[in-house]
Design an enzyme around this catalytic site. Structure first.
Site, PDB file in Angstrom:
ATOM      1  N   PRO A   9     -37.200  28.754 -82.920  1.00 30.73           N
ATOM      2  CA  PRO A   9     -36.141  28.016 -83.600  1.00 30.73           C
ATOM      3  C   PRO A   9     -35.920  28.439 -85.050  1.00 30.73           C
ATOM      4  O   PRO A   9     -36.863  28.705 -85.783  1.00 30.73           O
ATOM      5  CB  PRO A   9     -36.612  26.558 -83.528  1.00 30.73           C
ATOM      6  N   ASN A  10     -34.658  28.504 -85.371  1.00 34.81           N
ATOM      7  CA  ASN A  10     -34.144  28.754 -86.720  1.00 34.81           C
ATOM      8  C   ASN A  10     -34.328  30.179 -87.222  1.00 34.81           C
ATOM      9  O   ASN A  10     -33.857  30.500 -88.311  1.00 34.81           O
ATOM     10  CB  ASN A  10     -34.731  27.764 -87.731  1.00 34.81           C
ATOM     11  N   ARG A  17     -31.094  30.322 -94.527  1.00 28.84           N
ATOM     12  CA  ARG A  17     -32.041  29.237 -94.786  1.00 28.84           C
ATOM     13  C   ARG A  17     -33.118  29.650 -95.787  1.00 28.84           C
ATOM     14  O   ARG A  17     -33.630  30.754 -95.742  1.00 28.84           O
ATOM     15  CB  ARG A  17     -32.686  28.785 -93.480  1.00 28.84           C
ATOM     16  N   TYR A  22     -37.952  32.831 -97.103  1.00 23.22           N
ATOM     17  CA  TYR A  22     -37.742  33.827 -96.049  1.00 23.22           C
ATOM     18  C   TYR A  22     -36.993  35.078 -96.509  1.00 23.22           C
ATOM     19  O   TYR A  22     -36.864  36.028 -95.737  1.00 23.22           O
ATOM     20  CB  TYR A  22     -36.988  33.189 -94.876  1.00 23.22           C
ATOM     21  N   ASN A  73     -42.625  35.281 -82.824  1.00 18.17           N
ATOM     22  CA  ASN A  73     -42.541  34.392 -83.970  1.00 18.17           C
ATOM     23  C   ASN A  73     -42.005  33.077 -83.416  1.00 18.17           C
ATOM     24  O   ASN A  73     -40.804  32.928 -83.216  1.00 18.17           O
ATOM     25  CB  ASN A  73     -41.614  34.932 -85.054  1.00 18.17           C
ATOM     26  N   ALA A  76     -41.225  26.965 -85.824  1.00 15.26           N
ATOM     27  CA  ALA A  76     -41.919  25.677 -85.942  1.00 15.26           C
ATOM     28  C   ALA A  76     -42.774  25.350 -84.721  1.00 15.26           C
ATOM     29  O   ALA A  76     -43.720  24.570 -84.821  1.00 15.26           O
ATOM     30  CB  ALA A  76     -40.900  24.560 -86.176  1.00 15.26           C
ATOM     31  N   HIS A  79     -46.801  25.411 -84.608  1.00 15.15           N
ATOM     32  CA  HIS A  79     -47.660  24.302 -85.016  1.00 15.15           C
ATOM     33  C   HIS A  79     -47.632  23.121 -84.058  1.00 15.15           C
ATOM     34  O   HIS A  79     -48.311  22.124 -84.291  1.00 15.15           O
ATOM     35  CB  HIS A  79     -47.235  23.831 -86.415  1.00 15.15           C
ATOM     36  N   ASP A  86     -49.990  27.907 -73.428  1.00 12.41           N
ATOM     37  CA  ASP A  86     -50.311  27.974 -71.999  1.00 12.41           C
ATOM     38  C   ASP A  86     -49.537  29.097 -71.304  1.00 12.41           C
ATOM     39  O   ASP A  86     -50.082  29.789 -70.440  1.00 12.41           O
ATOM     40  CB  ASP A  86     -50.039  26.640 -71.324  1.00 12.41           C
ATOM     41  N   GLU A  97     -48.736  37.694 -82.970  1.00 14.30           N
ATOM     42  CA  GLU A  97     -48.025  36.593 -83.635  1.00 14.30           C
ATOM     43  C   GLU A  97     -47.529  37.099 -84.987  1.00 14.30           C
ATOM     44  O   GLU A  97     -48.296  37.704 -85.735  1.00 14.30           O
ATOM     45  CB  GLU A  97     -48.995  35.425 -83.820  1.00 14.30           C
ATOM     46  N   HIS A  99     -45.203  36.056 -88.579  1.00 16.15           N
ATOM     47  CA  HIS A  99     -44.516  35.078 -89.425  1.00 16.15           C
ATOM     48  C   HIS A  99     -43.976  35.804 -90.641  1.00 16.15           C
ATOM     49  O   HIS A  99     -44.701  36.579 -91.273  1.00 16.15           O
ATOM     50  CB  HIS A  99     -45.451  33.947 -89.845  1.00 16.15           C
ATOM     51  N   ILE A 100     -42.729  35.568 -90.959  1.00 14.92           N
ATOM     52  CA  ILE A 100     -42.069  36.232 -92.081  1.00 14.92           C
ATOM     53  C   ILE A 100     -42.687  35.800 -93.397  1.00 14.92           C
ATOM     54  O   ILE A 100     -42.937  36.620 -94.277  1.00 14.92           O
ATOM     55  CB  ILE A 100     -40.552  35.937 -92.031  1.00 14.92           C
ATOM     56  N   SER A 101     -42.968  34.513 -93.530  1.00 10.79           N
ATOM     57  CA  SER A 101     -43.555  33.984 -94.762  1.00 10.79           C
ATOM     58  C   SER A 101     -45.081  33.959 -94.653  1.00 10.79           C
ATOM     59  O   SER A 101     -45.652  34.159 -93.581  1.00 10.79           O
ATOM     60  CB  SER A 101     -43.037  32.570 -95.035  1.00 10.79           C
ATOM     61  N   ARG A 106     -48.532  27.843 -97.358  1.00  7.00           N
ATOM     62  CA  ARG A 106     -47.504  26.811 -97.317  1.00  7.00           C
ATOM     63  C   ARG A 106     -48.098  25.445 -96.985  1.00  7.00           C
ATOM     64  O   ARG A 106     -49.290  25.224 -97.151  1.00  7.00           O
ATOM     65  CB  ARG A 106     -46.409  27.235 -96.333  1.00  7.00           C
ATOM     66  N   ARG A 110     -48.622  23.720 -91.559  1.00 10.71           N
ATOM     67  CA  ARG A 110     -48.366  25.096 -91.130  1.00 10.71           C
ATOM     68  C   ARG A 110     -49.659  25.905 -90.983  1.00 10.71           C
ATOM     69  O   ARG A 110     -49.625  27.059 -90.572  1.00 10.71           O
ATOM     70  CB  ARG A 110     -47.424  25.795 -92.096  1.00 10.71           C
TER      71      ARG A 110
END
Length: 149
Positions: A9-10, A17, A22, A73, A76, A79, A86, A97, A99-101, A106, A110
């Site tokens: 998402p997002n 955003r 980001y 990625n 949200a 978390h 699963d 995995e 993550h951009i940030s 944070r 997170r």
């Protein structure tokens, strides 16, 4: 070799955003980095994004027997989603995995990643270049039955 890149998402809102977190790269920039990296490494790549948890689970399940690696990625859902964990465990496809940030710097919520248990590597804080690093890791074969090489 075929690699599936999954975004949650997002992620499609990159460049719009929270640019202070980001950056200004867009989702199109992210896709271009993935496609360019795949071209340079002579691998097949598919990029997928959804804001819906069930769609992401479906995509992971559909990858079984069809791809050699996954870059994910989960946004949200990192978390919150035991369902994604699963699904990744069920298919047992080597997964990185991304993550951009720098999620580790944070908010406290997170700091938890449910899917990390099913990933052999996590890349954070490298912006969209983290995707290229993840693809390279899969191509180099840095995964071997759950062990780093």
């Amino acid at each position: 070799m075929k690699i599936l890149v999954i975004n949650g998402p997002n992620i499609n809102m990159l460049g719009i955003r929270e640019k202070d977190i980001y950056g200004s790269d867009t989702f199109d920039n992210l896709i271009e980095v993935c496609l360019q990296t795949a071209k340079e490494l002579s691998v097949e790549i598919e990029c997928y994004q959804s804001n819906h948890e069930g769609d992401l689970v479906d995509k992971i399940q559909q990858a079984y027997g069809k791809v050699d690696g996954i870059v994910i990625n989960p946004g949200a859902y990192t978390h919150t989603s035991i369902a994604l964990l699963d699904a990744l465990k069920a298919v047992s496809i080597p997964t990185v995995e991304v993550h951009i940030s720098k999620v580790e710097e944070r908010e406290s919520f997170r700091q938890i990643s449910y899917i990390r248990q099913a990933c052999y590597k996590t890349i954070t804080g490298c912006g969209i270049n983290g995707y290229s690093m993840a693809i390279q890791s899969l191509v180099k074969g840095e995964y071997n039955n759950g062990n780093y090489l």
